[in-house]
Every structure is written in C-alpha cells, then in structure tokens.
Design a protein around this motif. Structure first.
Motif, PDB file in Angstrom:
ATOM      1  N   MET A   1      36.924 -17.209  -7.485  1.00 13.96           N
ATOM      2  CA  MET A   1      37.368 -18.538  -7.906  1.00 13.96           C
ATOM      3  C   MET A   1      38.897 -18.624  -7.802  1.00 13.96           C
ATOM      4  O   MET A   1      39.595 -17.687  -8.156  1.00 13.96           O
ATOM      5  CB  MET A   1      36.927 -18.783  -9.348  1.00 13.96           C
ATOM      6  CG  MET A   1      37.160 -20.194  -9.787  1.00 13.96           C
ATOM      7  SD  MET A   1      36.692 -20.432 -11.517  1.00 13.96           S
ATOM      8  CE  MET A   1      37.720 -19.255 -12.363  1.00 13.96           C
ATOM      9  N   ALA A   2      39.354 -19.759  -7.323  1.00 14.53           N
ATOM     10  CA  ALA A   2      40.805 -19.916  -7.148  1.00 14.53           C
ATOM     11  C   ALA A   2      41.425 -20.528  -8.402  1.00 14.53           C
ATOM     12  O   ALA A   2      40.780 -21.277  -9.133  1.00 14.53           O
ATOM     13  CB  ALA A   2      41.073 -20.803  -5.938  1.00 14.53           C
ATOM     14  N   THR A   3      42.682 -20.192  -8.626  1.00 14.94           N
ATOM     15  CA  THR A   3      43.411 -20.772  -9.766  1.00 14.94           C
ATOM     16  C   THR A   3      44.831 -21.136  -9.351  1.00 14.94           C
ATOM     17  O   THR A   3      45.362 -20.596  -8.375  1.00 14.94           O
ATOM     18  CB  THR A   3      43.525 -19.781 -10.951  1.00 14.94           C
ATOM     19  OG1 THR A   3      44.280 -18.639 -10.512  1.00 14.94           O
ATOM     20  CG2 THR A   3      42.162 -19.335 -11.445  1.00 14.94           C
ATOM     21  N   ILE A   4      45.403 -22.054 -10.105  1.00 10.57           N
ATOM     22  CA  ILE A   4      46.841 -22.341  -9.988  1.00 10.57           C
ATOM     23  C   ILE A   4      47.459 -22.059 -11.347  1.00 10.57           C
ATOM     24  O   ILE A   4      46.937 -22.506 -12.369  1.00 10.57           O
ATOM     25  CB  ILE A   4      47.119 -23.820  -9.642  1.00 10.57           C
ATOM     26  CG1 ILE A   4      46.471 -24.219  -8.319  1.00 10.57           C
ATOM     27  CG2 ILE A   4      48.623 -24.077  -9.577  1.00 10.57           C
ATOM     28  CD1 ILE A   4      46.587 -25.718  -8.036  1.00 10.57           C
ATOM     29  N   GLN A   5      48.561 -21.320 -11.331  1.00 10.17           N
ATOM     30  CA  GLN A   5      49.301 -21.105 -12.578  1.00 10.17           C
ATOM     31  C   GLN A   5      50.686 -21.727 -12.420  1.00 10.17           C
ATOM     32  O   GLN A   5      51.382 -21.478 -11.424  1.00 10.17           O
ATOM     33  CB  GLN A   5      49.409 -19.611 -12.888  1.00 10.17           C
ATOM     34  CG  GLN A   5      49.915 -19.370 -14.301  1.00 10.17           C
ATOM     35  CD  GLN A   5      49.966 -17.907 -14.684  1.00 10.17           C
ATOM     36  OE1 GLN A   5      49.808 -17.023 -13.842  1.00 10.17           O
ATOM     37  NE2 GLN A   5      50.195 -17.638 -15.963  1.00 10.17           N
ATOM     38  N   PHE A   6      51.062 -22.518 -13.425  1.00 10.99           N
ATOM     39  CA  PHE A   6      52.336 -23.238 -13.359  1.00 10.99           C
ATOM     40  C   PHE A   6      53.441 -22.369 -13.972  1.00 10.99           C
ATOM     41  O   PHE A   6      53.513 -22.212 -15.182  1.00 10.99           O
ATOM     42  CB  PHE A   6      52.218 -24.574 -14.100  1.00 10.99           C
ATOM     43  CG  PHE A   6      51.077 -25.414 -13.593  1.00 10.99           C
ATOM     44  CD1 PHE A   6      51.163 -26.053 -12.357  1.00 10.99           C
ATOM     45  CD2 PHE A   6      49.903 -25.525 -14.318  1.00 10.99           C
ATOM     46  CE1 PHE A   6      50.102 -26.803 -11.865  1.00 10.99           C
ATOM     47  CE2 PHE A   6      48.839 -26.274 -13.837  1.00 10.99           C
ATOM     48  CZ  PHE A   6      48.933 -26.916 -12.608  1.00 10.99           C
ATOM     49  N   LEU A   7      54.277 -21.825 -13.108  1.00 14.29           N
ATOM     50  CA  LEU A   7      55.307 -20.882 -13.582  1.00 14.29           C
ATOM     51  C   LEU A   7      56.666 -21.560 -13.767  1.00 14.29           C
ATOM     52  O   LEU A   7      57.652 -20.901 -14.059  1.00 14.29           O
ATOM     53  CB  LEU A   7      55.436 -19.713 -12.603  1.00 14.29           C
ATOM     54  CG  LEU A   7      54.134 -18.926 -12.366  1.00 14.29           C
ATOM     55  CD1 LEU A   7      54.377 -17.763 -11.417  1.00 14.29           C
ATOM     56  CD2 LEU A   7      53.557 -18.426 -13.684  1.00 14.29           C
ATOM     57  N   GLY A   8      56.692 -22.852 -13.552  1.00 16.13           N
ATOM     58  CA  GLY A   8      57.941 -23.584 -13.760  1.00 16.13           C
ATOM     59  C   GLY A   8      57.699 -25.062 -13.576  1.00 16.13           C
ATOM     60  O   GLY A   8      56.585 -25.481 -13.234  1.00 16.13           O
ATOM     61  N   ALA A   9      58.753 -25.876 -13.815  1.00 16.35           N
ATOM     62  CA  ALA A   9      58.653 -27.329 -13.715  1.00 16.35           C
ATOM     63  C   ALA A   9      57.477 -27.849 -14.529  1.00 16.35           C
ATOM     64  O   ALA A   9      56.803 -28.790 -14.143  1.00 16.35           O
ATOM     65  CB  ALA A   9      58.554 -27.788 -12.262  1.00 16.35           C
ATOM     66  N   ALA A  10      57.206 -27.218 -15.663  1.00 16.72           N
ATOM     67  CA  ALA A  10      56.177 -27.705 -16.578  1.00 16.72           C
ATOM     68  C   ALA A  10      56.898 -27.907 -17.907  1.00 16.72           C
ATOM     69  O   ALA A  10      57.424 -26.962 -18.480  1.00 16.72           O
ATOM     70  CB  ALA A  10      55.049 -26.694 -16.705  1.00 16.72           C
ATOM     71  N   GLY A  11      56.991 -29.174 -18.337  1.00 14.43           N
ATOM     72  CA  GLY A  11      57.782 -29.514 -19.523  1.00 14.43           C
ATOM     73  C   GLY A  11      59.238 -29.751 -19.196  1.00 14.43           C
ATOM     74  O   GLY A  11      60.039 -30.064 -20.064  1.00 14.43           O
ATOM     75  N   THR A  12      59.599 -29.624 -17.939  1.00 10.69           N
ATOM     76  CA  THR A  12      60.991 -29.805 -17.503  1.00 10.69           C
ATOM     77  C   THR A  12      60.991 -30.152 -16.017  1.00 10.69           C
ATOM     78  O   THR A  12      59.938 -30.149 -15.383  1.00 10.69           O
ATOM     79  CB  THR A  12      61.814 -28.527 -17.760  1.00 10.69           C
ATOM     80  OG1 THR A  12      63.158 -28.741 -17.324  1.00 10.69           O
ATOM     81  CG2 THR A  12      61.256 -27.337 -16.997  1.00 10.69           C
ATOM     82  N   THR A  21      46.176 -18.376  -6.752  1.00  7.66           N
ATOM     83  CA  THR A  21      45.429 -17.135  -6.587  1.00  7.66           C
ATOM     84  C   THR A  21      44.057 -17.484  -6.031  1.00  7.66           C
ATOM     85  O   THR A  21      43.347 -18.306  -6.610  1.00  7.66           O
ATOM     86  CB  THR A  21      45.271 -16.408  -7.943  1.00  7.66           C
ATOM     87  OG1 THR A  21      46.576 -16.183  -8.481  1.00  7.66           O
ATOM     88  CG2 THR A  21      44.571 -15.072  -7.770  1.00  7.66           C
ATOM     89  N   ALA A  22      43.721 -16.903  -4.900  1.00 12.43           N
ATOM     90  CA  ALA A  22      42.400 -17.136  -4.294  1.00 12.43           C
ATOM     91  C   ALA A  22      41.894 -15.776  -3.835  1.00 12.43           C
ATOM     92  O   ALA A  22      42.374 -15.235  -2.843  1.00 12.43           O
ATOM     93  CB  ALA A  22      42.508 -18.111  -3.120  1.00 12.43           C
ATOM     94  N   GLY A  23      40.957 -15.197  -4.575  1.00 11.20           N
ATOM     95  CA  GLY A  23      40.515 -13.831  -4.288  1.00 11.20           C
ATOM     96  C   GLY A  23      41.696 -12.892  -4.454  1.00 11.20           C
ATOM     97  O   GLY A  23      42.380 -12.915  -5.478  1.00 11.20           O
ATOM     98  N   ASP A  24      41.949 -12.092  -3.427  1.00 13.51           N
ATOM     99  CA  ASP A  24      43.070 -11.148  -3.499  1.00 13.51           C
ATOM    100  C   ASP A  24      44.390 -11.784  -3.069  1.00 13.51           C
ATOM    101  O   ASP A  24      45.430 -11.133  -3.097  1.00 13.51           O
ATOM    102  CB  ASP A  24      42.807  -9.951  -2.563  1.00 13.51           C
ATOM    103  CG  ASP A  24      41.633  -9.128  -3.052  1.00 13.51           C
ATOM    104  OD1 ASP A  24      41.367  -9.165  -4.277  1.00 13.51           O
ATOM    105  OD2 ASP A  24      40.983  -8.467  -2.216  1.00 13.51           O
TER     106      ASP A  24
END
Ligand code: ZN
Length: 464
Positions: A1-12, A21-24
């Motif tokens: 399963m693929a995911t997106i993680q917000f490492l910036g520009a969130a709240g600002t 992330t998609a598999g490896d």
C-alpha cells in the motif's frame, strides 16, 4: 500500500517536502527549507523520519528555496539519487542553492563571533556552499509533459504551474495492481496576468491531489498596480528618499525591474538610479532572458522594447559586498532592489537597518510575508524592530502591494479545480497558514462536495 507523509508545508507555507512510499520505493516531491519563525526553522535540524539512503529519488516542482532549500542538507547527509526538475528549475537552483549555503555559513560564523545569539553551541551551518554544489551535481532537467521514471514502478510527468519560471506540477502514476494517479501542485500561479505564458495547466483526472493553499482565504485585488505604485514611489523620490524593495531574487526582481523601467520611460516616476543589490538577481537576469519564451505577450513586449537591462543607463548592478556597503552612504533619491523578499536574510538587512530610521525613505513589500518574518513584522507595524540583534527605529514609510503575488487566489484555485472531470478520492491541502488552509477546505467542501483534508506535519495518509 502506498502512503504520503507530509514532512513540511503543513501548518505553514515553508519546508515543502512530501514523502511518497510505494512498496520499497521512497520518493520525495520537493525538498524545501523551513523559513520564518524560529519554531519552524528549528525543524530544519530534525532528522527525516527515514534514512537518507532509503530515498531513491527527488522530483521538484520549482526552484524557490521553500521547495528546494533542504536539498544541500540531503546531499550532506549522503543522498546520491537523482533530483529531477524542469530546465528552468535546475538553472535557478544553480543560483539559489549555493547562495543559500553561503548564507548558512555566514550566519554560523556570525553566531560563533557572538556567543549566546544562537540556541546551538557551537553554531554550525545547516549546510555549506560545497554541499549545495553536491546537490546540484545530482540534478537532471526533464521536459514538461514528457514521461520519465524517477523510481521503479513510478512514471512521472511535469505540467506547467504558471507560478514562476520553470514551475511545474508533478504528476506521479503508481503502477502495480491498481494504478493510482497523484498530483502535487507545488505553488499554483495566477490564472491570468502573472507575466507567464498561460496559467496552470488543465488537469482532468487524478486519484489523490496535494494542493497548495497560500491564498485559500483571500482574493487578489483586480486593479492595475501601476498608477498606485507610481504615486507611492514618486512621492518618496520627490522628497529625496531612498526606496528599498525587498524582492525574491529570482523572477520577482526581474519583473519589477521591467515595470520600473516602463514607469521611468513613460515619465510616471523620475529617472533616478536603480540599484540591483543582489548577485543572485544579476545571475537570475541571465536565466530570465534565456527563457523569455515562457513569458506572456505583455512581458515579451517589454523585453523587446527595453532590451537587456545590462544596457540601461540608470541601472547599476552591485555585485560585490563593497559595492553593496557603499550604497549605505549614497544619498537619495534612488531605488534599491535587494533580497530576500521576506527580509529573512541577505543584503536587505543592512539596507533596512540603514534606511528605516529616515522618514523620507520608503520600503515596499511586493510579495507574501510569512508570519514571524521581519517582512511581516515591518508590514504589520510590529515595533520595535530588531536587525542583527540591534533595535532599529522605524521612521520610513512602509507600503505593501499584494497584487504582485505569483499565487492563485481562492477564486482562481476554485476555477482551476472545476476543470477536473471527477473528484479525487482525497485532496490534501498543504502550503498554507492554518486559517487559510482551513478556510479553503470549507470552501471546497461546500462548493465542490469533495473530500478535502488539511495536512498535518508528519501525518502519513494511505492511498488505498
Ligand atoms: Zn514558490
């Protein structure tokens, strides 16, 4: 399963960095620097949640440092994968990133000379100019609308974003059992009148949308800026004042310069010396002239009419620090264009320290001022003002023109979204201050009935 993680520009609005992330496979869309208030800047020092060597690829939307300024740190931490962007983005990064490295080194040296002025001891640069050159060596220019494979199982395409020269939206197609189409808008430009040729590209069909929301709660005034600008500048110059314009060195300075030239040639403001006090803006001028085909008819007409700024008699390029410092003693009337645009660092600081105490002078802000920046404090009347740890009296006139924005406003974002043929499964709003992102979320849910969420910092969402 693929995911997106917000490492910036969130709240600002700074630090844009989204980890897919998609598999490896792990891929970053943008790799920006947190800027502005200290609470945000300190996040530049926190390690990423995944080891650098686990990231295979970086794809950039555009060159602004809040989307690229962490790349040198990534390279310093061992990243050796490719960094993809449009030709314009790669060229502008070639100017911006080494300069950012130099500023980091200068800041660290300043804090080392003045112990107690930094929360780090000893003060170290986040990265150096050499780290920036390492990052630049990893960059690959790709054509818009031409598919490329940034990582196994992922096909990417760049679409015009209409924000600044070279700016793009990043579309990612994830293969596998059920294909998923993702779109990261980066910063979205005005639909019309931005100076670039065409607004953001029409996009019909995506499963997941990650969209900016800088002006999610505001509309840009639809007035011709020139009369008001001419009147404001003209009054300051008539009283012998020095006009200081903090501007983003790439593109904003170049566009403003042609506008000022136009006002001078039309007799709307007096012919006074205009100083470009930013080595970056001088280099940016070359990129700007090289990519003239990206600009709209009006801008190309100005380019054709007034030719290369290198030949304008009233224009002075201040390349060296000595030339920049010599400006401090120069009397008005004159205009100084300098960076950074939010007065967060660079040569603008000594010009402000020098010119703010004199009531004849004028400081003109021409772009978004992020909360906590010196630019925002000055514009909003916060006093006292501190520059280089010294209090500075503000007697000069302060003006701000938001019409210069390179971001679509609320109505323009909505208009662009109405071009979609179906609602995405989910839309995540990033790159907005909390009020702005929240207001846009309510607006989109009411107007379109879409599933819209405001992304939180380090939140990970699954693309199921
Ligand atoms: Zn931008």
């Amino acid at each position: 399963m693929a995911t997106i993680q917000f490492l910036g520009a969130a709240g600002t609005v700074t630090g844009s960095k989204h980890l897919l992330t998609a598999g490896d496979t792990r891929l970053l869309v943008d790799c920006g620097l947190f800027q502005g208030a200290k609470i945000w800047r300190e996040r530049n020092w926190e390690p990423l949640p995944v080891p650098t060597e686990a990231i295979q690829s970086v794809v950039l939307t555009h060159a602004h440092l809040d989307h690229t300024g962490y790349l040198p740190r990534l390279a310093r931490d061992g990243y050796r994968g490719a960094i993809y962007g449009s030709a314009g983005t790669v060229e502008l990064c070639g100017i911006l990133l080494p300069d950012s490295g130099r500023l980091q080194e200068e800041d660290a040296a300043f804090h080392q000379r003045h112990p107690g002025t930094s929360s780090h001891s000893p003060a170290l640069p986040l990265y150096t100019e050499a780290d920036a050159r390492q990052a630049l060596a990893l960059m690959r220019a790709v054509e818009r609308e031409t598919p490329f494979a940034p990582a196994p199982g992922i096909t990417a395409r760049l679409h015009r974003a209409g924000h600044i020269l070279g700016s793009c939206m990043v579309e990612l197609l994830l293969g596998g059992g059920e294909a998923r189409r993702l779109l990261f808008t980066g910063d979205i430009g005005r639909l019309h009148g931005s100076g670039l040729d065409g607004g953001p590209a029409a996009v019909a069909d995506v499963d997941y949308l990650v969209m900016e929301s800088t002006y999610g709660d505001r509309e840009h005034p639809e007035v011709d800026i020139r009369p008001q600008l001419a009147a404001t500048l003209g009054a300051a110059l008539a009283r012998g004042g020095v006009v200081v314009i903090p501007a983003f060195a790439v593109e904003r300075t170049e566009k403003l310069l042609f506008l000022l030239k136009h006002l001078i040639e039309e007799g709307k403001i007096p012919r006074v010396p205009v100083h470009i006090d930013s080595p970056m803006a001088i280099e940016g001028m070359e990129v700007f002239l090289r990519h003239a085909d990206e600009f709209d008819a009006d801008t190309r007409t100005l380019l054709a009419r007034y030719g290369s700024p290198h030949r304008w008699p009233e224009l002075h390029f201040d390349r060296t620090t000595e030339e920049s410092k010599a400006l401090n003693a120069a009397p008005g009337p004159m205009i100084i264009l300098t960076s950074s645009g939010m007065a967060t660092g660079g040569r603008v600081l000594h010009h402000l320290a020098q010119r703010l105490p004199d009531a004849r002078n004028l400081v003109v802000f021409v772009g978004y001022q992020s909360p906590g920046t010196l630019g925002q404090q000055l514009r909003d009347g916060h006093r006292p003002i501190w520059i280089h740890h010294a209090q500075v009296a503000v007697q000069a006139q302060i003006a701000a023109f938001e019409q210069f924005s390179d971001h679509a406003d609320k109505t323009e974002l909505l208009t662009w979204l109405r071009g979609f043929s179906r609602p995405p499964r989910a839309t995540y709003l990033v790159h907005g201050d909390p009020d702005s992102a929240q207001a846009l979320r309510e607006e989109l849910r009411a107007a379109l009935g879409w599933r819209v969420e405001v992304a939180a910092w380090r939140e990970e969402v699954s693309l199921d």
